[in-house]
Design a protein around this motif. Sequence first.
Motif, short mmCIF file in Angstrom:
data_model
loop_
_atom_site.label_atom_id
_atom_site.label_comp_id
_atom_site.label_asym_id
_atom_site.label_seq_id
_atom_site.Cartn_x
_atom_site.Cartn_y
_atom_site.Cartn_z
N ARG A 1 58.05 -8.10 61.11
CA ARG A 1 58.91 -9.18 61.57
C ARG A 1 60.23 -8.59 62.09
O ARG A 1 60.82 -7.72 61.44
CB ARG A 1 59.21 -10.18 60.44
N THR A 2 60.65 -9.05 63.24
CA THR A 2 61.95 -8.67 63.78
C THR A 2 62.80 -9.92 63.94
O THR A 2 62.28 -11.02 64.16
CB THR A 2 61.80 -7.96 65.14
N PHE A 3 64.11 -9.75 63.83
CA PHE A 3 65.05 -10.88 63.85
C PHE A 3 66.16 -10.65 64.85
O PHE A 3 67.30 -11.08 64.66
CB PHE A 3 65.62 -11.09 62.44
N TRP B 1 64.88 -5.79 60.67
CA TRP B 1 63.42 -5.60 60.68
C TRP B 1 62.88 -5.70 59.26
O TRP B 1 63.46 -5.16 58.32
CB TRP B 1 63.04 -4.23 61.22
N ASP C 1 62.09 -15.63 62.45
CA ASP C 1 61.94 -14.36 63.13
C ASP C 1 61.72 -14.56 64.62
O ASP C 1 61.76 -15.70 65.12
CB ASP C 1 60.83 -13.51 62.49
N ASP C 2 61.50 -13.49 65.33
CA ASP C 2 61.41 -13.57 66.78
C ASP C 2 60.12 -14.23 67.26
O ASP C 2 59.97 -14.49 68.46
CB ASP C 2 61.55 -12.16 67.39
#
Length: 384
Positions: free
Chosen positions: A164-166, A205, A259-260
């Motif tokens: 997960r990326t933010f 991340w 998240d993205d």
Amino acid sequence: MLKTVLLAMLLVALRATAQDTLTFATYNVSMEAENYVRRGTPGISQAILQQQLATDTNSQIRNIASIIKSVRPDVLLLNEFDYINEPDSGVGAFIRHYLNTGPDAIDYPYFFYATVNTGQPSPYDLDNNGKATGVGSDAWGFGNYPGQYGMAVLSRYPFDTTIRTFQRFLWKDMPGALITKKADSTNWYTPEAWAQMPLSSKSHWDIPLKVGNTTIHILASHPTPPTFDGPEDRNGKRNHDEIRFWNDYISGNAKYIYDDRGKHGGLTAKQRFVILGDQNASADEGDAIREGIASLLRNPLINTQPFPASEGGAASRPNNPNARFHTAFWGMRADYVLPSSYGFKVIGSGVWWPVAGQPGAQWVAKRESSSDHRLVWVKAVVSE
């Protein structure tokens, strides 16, 4: 009865030998373009680092690699490693040309990197100096080109596919976000800019690591320095909230986080994690809003003991009782490796900072020898 006892003893022994001992580390390596050319040089880009990684001849990078090979972490976050889209010319080249070489070679078959907010141009005058330049302080994260001061995670173990990326989580969507005001009490950012301002100056991340049947969440970030602003303290407030993000994420206070890919929430109870990164903040020194990092370090879900320390740090400022915990040559604890209280038994930690005369001291003798930061590591046994 005897067979049952012997079988039980054998199972205990098998469980003990099956336990994994892992070393986690974070290292701000200063591998961004302005480390290799004069600051302010026009037209700089990630191509400068790409050029340094094309061979194994850069002595500064070779020293950084020597430090990494000395500690031999299983999982390593690199901060200030410029984003290069093609891995064979970026993080892959670093591994191949600098880490895979020599009698002490080390390999990282798994790595993760992604875009960050530094240098990503905004259309707004974010520093309120009357000009919207799109770069520097007018980028979504301070940087003179996209990807400056990026991040990469290297690992001996594979990653789960649910990373997960933010990067695009908006600061305004954090409940109780620290709002920046001008001297006249009006908002620092225009409504249009605030509506698009990401929280992360780089990114946050969550990288699930697979160690056998065990999952360990690597939580990586690099909050903005809480300086280079004015009395409005816009960078200090962003630093505080970037650190607070992880505090909420691990504590069940993350319903607001997305998240993205649009998935909401954070970690649930009894999940192993390690927070890694240059947090640019200390609970005891420096210009940060200290409650941000202090609150994280007080979180009972985190094991903060023992604090990583070094002889070199202590010797660098002999009159400062905190110096043994410093992780940067300019004198502060800025870099952290924070494993979860659940699921780990910490058996060692340190800041890689030898004193003069010790092996490897030449690698940190001067700022230009390697980096202005030191590698920080924690060794832990995976436990129930």
